[in-house]
Design a protein around this motif. Structure first.
Motif, short mmCIF file in Angstrom:
data_model
loop_
_atom_site.label_atom_id
_atom_site.label_comp_id
_atom_site.label_asym_id
_atom_site.label_seq_id
_atom_site.Cartn_x
_atom_site.Cartn_y
_atom_site.Cartn_z
N LEU A 57 0.87 -1.17 -0.12
CA LEU A 57 -0.03 0.05 0.10
C LEU A 57 0.92 1.15 -0.11
CD1 LEU A 57 -2.78 1.49 0.45
CD2 LEU A 57 -2.06 1.36 3.08
N VAL A 58 1.98 1.19 0.86
CA VAL A 58 2.62 2.41 0.91
C VAL A 58 3.73 2.88 -0.41
CG1 VAL A 58 5.06 3.25 1.85
CG2 VAL A 58 3.10 2.28 3.33
N GLU A 59 3.81 1.82 -1.12
CA GLU A 59 4.51 2.01 -2.26
C GLU A 59 3.63 2.41 -3.34
OE1 GLU A 59 6.19 -1.87 -3.14
OE2 GLU A 59 7.64 -1.82 -1.56
N ILE A 60 2.63 1.96 -3.45
CA ILE A 60 1.20 2.65 -4.11
C ILE A 60 0.95 4.05 -3.90
CG2 ILE A 60 -1.00 2.43 -4.77
CD1 ILE A 60 -1.00 -0.72 -4.35
N LEU A 61 1.00 4.46 -2.77
CA LEU A 61 0.97 6.02 -2.39
C LEU A 61 1.97 6.60 -2.76
CD1 LEU A 61 -1.08 5.29 1.04
CD2 LEU A 61 -2.20 5.73 -1.14
N LEU A 62 3.40 6.14 -2.52
CA LEU A 62 4.30 7.11 -2.99
C LEU A 62 4.34 7.30 -4.27
CD1 LEU A 62 7.37 5.16 -1.05
CD2 LEU A 62 6.61 7.48 -0.58
N ASP A 63 3.79 6.33 -5.31
CA ASP A 63 3.60 6.51 -6.66
C ASP A 63 2.50 7.62 -7.04
OD1 ASP A 63 5.84 5.43 -7.39
OD2 ASP A 63 4.98 3.35 -7.55
N ALA A 64 1.58 7.56 -6.19
CA ALA A 64 0.16 8.27 -6.30
C ALA A 64 -0.39 8.92 -5.06
CB ALA A 64 -0.98 7.06 -6.89
N PRO A 65 0.38 9.91 -4.85
CA PRO A 65 0.35 10.68 -3.63
C PRO A 65 -1.10 11.60 -3.55
CG PRO A 65 1.82 12.00 -4.95
CD PRO A 65 1.71 10.72 -5.76
N GLY A 66 -1.67 11.93 -4.65
CA GLY A 66 -2.90 12.43 -4.57
C GLY A 66 -4.06 11.71 -3.76
N HIS A 67 -3.82 10.49 -3.92
CA HIS A 67 -4.97 9.59 -2.64
C HIS A 67 -4.84 10.11 -1.36
CE1 HIS A 67 -6.12 6.67 -5.52
NE2 HIS A 67 -4.89 6.42 -5.75
N LEU A 68 -3.63 10.73 -0.89
CA LEU A 68 -3.65 11.22 0.46
C LEU A 68 -4.56 12.22 0.82
CD1 LEU A 68 0.29 11.68 0.80
CD2 LEU A 68 -1.08 9.90 1.74
N THR A 69 -5.04 13.25 -0.19
CA THR A 69 -6.17 13.99 0.11
C THR A 69 -7.61 13.49 -0.57
OG1 THR A 69 -5.59 15.06 -1.72
CG2 THR A 69 -4.74 16.04 0.17
N ALA A 70 -7.61 12.98 -1.54
CA ALA A 70 -8.57 12.41 -2.19
C ALA A 70 -9.31 11.26 -1.47
CB ALA A 70 -8.33 12.17 -3.69
N PHE A 71 -8.47 10.35 -1.03
CA PHE A 71 -9.12 9.07 -0.36
C PHE A 71 -9.06 9.22 1.23
CE2 PHE A 71 -9.24 4.86 1.07
CZ PHE A 71 -10.01 4.25 -0.08
N TYR A 72 -7.80 9.46 1.59
CA TYR A 72 -7.59 9.56 3.03
C TYR A 72 -7.93 10.95 3.86
CZ TYR A 72 -4.96 5.32 2.85
OH TYR A 72 -4.56 4.20 2.66
N HIS A 73 -8.18 11.91 3.11
CA HIS A 73 -8.68 13.39 3.62
C HIS A 73 -7.46 13.80 4.94
CE1 HIS A 73 -12.27 13.47 1.59
NE2 HIS A 73 -12.59 12.02 1.83
N LEU A 74 -6.12 13.63 4.66
CA LEU A 74 -5.35 13.88 5.69
C LEU A 74 -5.19 15.28 5.93
CD1 LEU A 74 -2.19 11.49 4.87
CD2 LEU A 74 -4.34 11.09 6.37
N THR A 75 -4.99 15.70 7.03
CA THR A 75 -4.78 17.23 7.39
C THR A 75 -3.47 17.39 6.89
OG1 THR A 75 -3.71 16.54 9.68
CG2 THR A 75 -6.33 16.59 9.29
N PRO A 76 -3.22 18.98 7.05
CA PRO A 76 -1.78 19.35 6.40
C PRO A 76 -0.55 18.72 7.32
CG PRO A 76 -3.36 21.09 6.41
CD PRO A 76 -4.13 19.94 7.03
N PHE A 77 -0.90 18.48 8.51
CA PHE A 77 0.15 18.14 9.52
C PHE A 77 0.37 16.63 9.32
CE2 PHE A 77 0.44 22.00 11.41
CZ PHE A 77 1.83 22.27 12.07
N GLN A 78 -0.85 15.75 9.07
CA GLN A 78 -0.73 14.47 8.79
C GLN A 78 0.08 14.27 7.42
OE1 GLN A 78 -4.67 13.48 8.92
NE2 GLN A 78 -4.56 12.75 10.97
N GLN A 79 0.06 15.15 6.56
CA GLN A 79 0.39 14.99 5.20
C GLN A 79 2.17 15.28 5.33
OE1 GLN A 79 -1.02 16.69 1.62
NE2 GLN A 79 -2.94 17.13 2.87
N MET A 80 2.18 16.15 6.31
CA MET A 80 3.71 16.51 6.43
C MET A 80 4.53 15.17 7.28
SD MET A 80 5.48 19.48 9.37
CE MET A 80 4.14 20.57 8.93
N MET A 81 3.73 14.50 8.13
CA MET A 81 4.60 13.44 8.74
C MET A 81 4.76 12.30 7.54
SD MET A 81 2.11 12.87 12.04
CE MET A 81 1.11 14.23 12.48
#
Length: 415
Positions: A57-81
């Motif tokens: 999963l992590v390797e997929i998200l590294l190649d497709a970071p758009g999911h961090l907001t579109a799928f996960y709705h990560l906050t700005p600080f969570q994205q920073m982490m």
């Protein structure tokens, strides 16, 4: 030591385990859970497979970071982490596994952020080993493997030996003291100095970070990722947290030192994604993104899980007994509602008040009960990708904070 009062005195004597009672009731069971070598091997296989799935999963998200907001709705600080971690997330995890009535093993989640239960798993087995002759203790090597994992994590950053570890944890929560004590004992037995404190005790230095003024080589992080960042309510009627602001200064200090290669963090902050239960939904909703081998493992071990935003509320109300509602970062049964165990009215209210972007629904599965009607939750610890021990909790319904912990043995034979 078959009398609980005698056992309780032995618990206190360890200097590690906390109160043997919880709300006036025994917290531990003296009778051990005995699993066969075959089941132990199956559980270990499942835990390692689920860990592999999270790496995929992590390797997929590294190649497709758009999911961090579109799928996960990560906050700005969570994205920073997440971005600061560079895809690193694992050192120690605990897969919560269940043997179902159909004979299959299901994993309800992988605790990959700040997994707990290690002191109970090790010391409870030690205390009850004599009462279970002829059985093998699968947790005897856990402390040594734990230290080896920390050293290997540190060695990926530097060739310098690991000499000083800072344990960062929520110092206001006394329930964590047994874990901090256990970690400290294991490290100090290896002549590794330990400094303990909270995130507020962290400071950036020219050469790394210091905890309570002492420079450390490695930070053992037992402070949840969702507590480092913005804290958001997950129920529509919740008032919010009194301490909802991110821990900006200590977090930036630690992330910057980590990025500069000046400190090792275990678990890495990439766990902000792997701990998020939306990852379980990602397995099912985005299954075609995974290799075929991984797809087979998802179907085999992960119950059907979907974002609440992807489900029709009427369907959930009609199929109440088939679903479990879980928040993205809830733990120990908090923010979890099992449709089969509540009334239609409670289920309808939960579905109504749950903020959809923070919840998943997971297919309910029937757990195989033991002879006394207990439902075993086999927590399998994973260190560096390999199964390393068992932590079994027993409940009559879903596993919550008040579940009973039992020693876990394998017999006859060994794992």
């Amino acid at each position: 030591m078959d009398d609980y009062a005698d056992f309780a005195r032995a618990v206190y004597a360890t200097g590690v385990l906390s109160d043997p009672w919880l709300w006036g009731e025994p917290r531990f069971r003296l009778q051990g859970v005995v699993i066969s070598p075959e089941l132990a091997a199956r559980l270990a296989e499942a835990a390692e497979a689920v860990t592999y799935l999270h790496q995929a999963l992590v390797e997929i998200l590294l190649d497709a970071p758009g999911h961090l907001t579109a799928f996960y709705h990560l906050t700005p600080f969570q994205q920073m982490m997440w971005y600061a971690s560079g895809g690193l997330w694992h050192g120690m995890a605990r897969a919560d596994l269940f043997l179902c009535t159909d004979g299959h093993i299901r994993c309800c989640e992988l605790n990959s952020d700040t997994p707990s239960g290690q002191p109970e798993a090790v010391w409870l087995n030690r205390l009850r080993q004599a009462a279970h002759p002829g059985l093998d203790d699968p947790n005897t090597q856990f402390p040594a493997r734990f230290i080896a994992m920390l050293r290997e994590s540190h060695a990926k950053r530097t060739e310098a030996p690991l000499t000083r570890v800072g344990i960062v944890y929520p110092t206001e929560l006394t329930e964590d003291l047994c874990m901090i004590t256990a970690f400290s004992r294991w490290l100090e037995a290896e002549n590794i100095q330990v400094i303990v404190g909270s995130p507020y005790n962290l400071r950036r230095t020219p050469t790394g970070v210091a905890l309570l003024g002492e420079p450390v080589d490695l930070v053992l992080r037992h402070y949840k990722t969702d507590w480092w960042g913005e804290r958001l309510p997950v129920w529509a009627d919740a008032e919010g947290y009194p301490d909802d602001e991110p821990l900006t200064e200590p977090l930036l200090a630690l992330l910057d030192a980590d990025l500069q290669g000046q400190v090792t963090v275990v678990n890495p902050f990439g766990a902000v994604v792997t701990q998020n239960k939306l990852s379980l939904a990602f397995f099912w909703e985005e299954m075609t993104r995974f290799p075929s081998e991984a797809q087979d493992l998802i179907r085999r071990f992960i119950p059907e899980t979907y974002r609440l935003t992807s489900m029709d509320n009427e369907r959930l109300l009609d199929e109440r007994e088939q679903w479990v509602l879980k928040s993205d970062y809830g733990c120990e049964g908090a923010e979890t509602v099992c449709g089969a165990f509540v009334t239609p009215e409670i289920w309808e209210k939960a579905v109504e008040l749950a903020l959809p972007e923070h919840f998943v629904v997971q297919r309910f599965f029937e757990v195989q009960a033991d002879a006394e009607g207990w439902l075993p939750n086999y927590g399998v610890f994973v260190l560096g990708g390999s199964a390393a021990g068992f932590f079994t909790r027993l409940s009559k319904a879903s596993t919550e904070y008040n579940a009973i912990t039992a020693p876990t043995f394998i017999g006859p034979g060994c794992l």
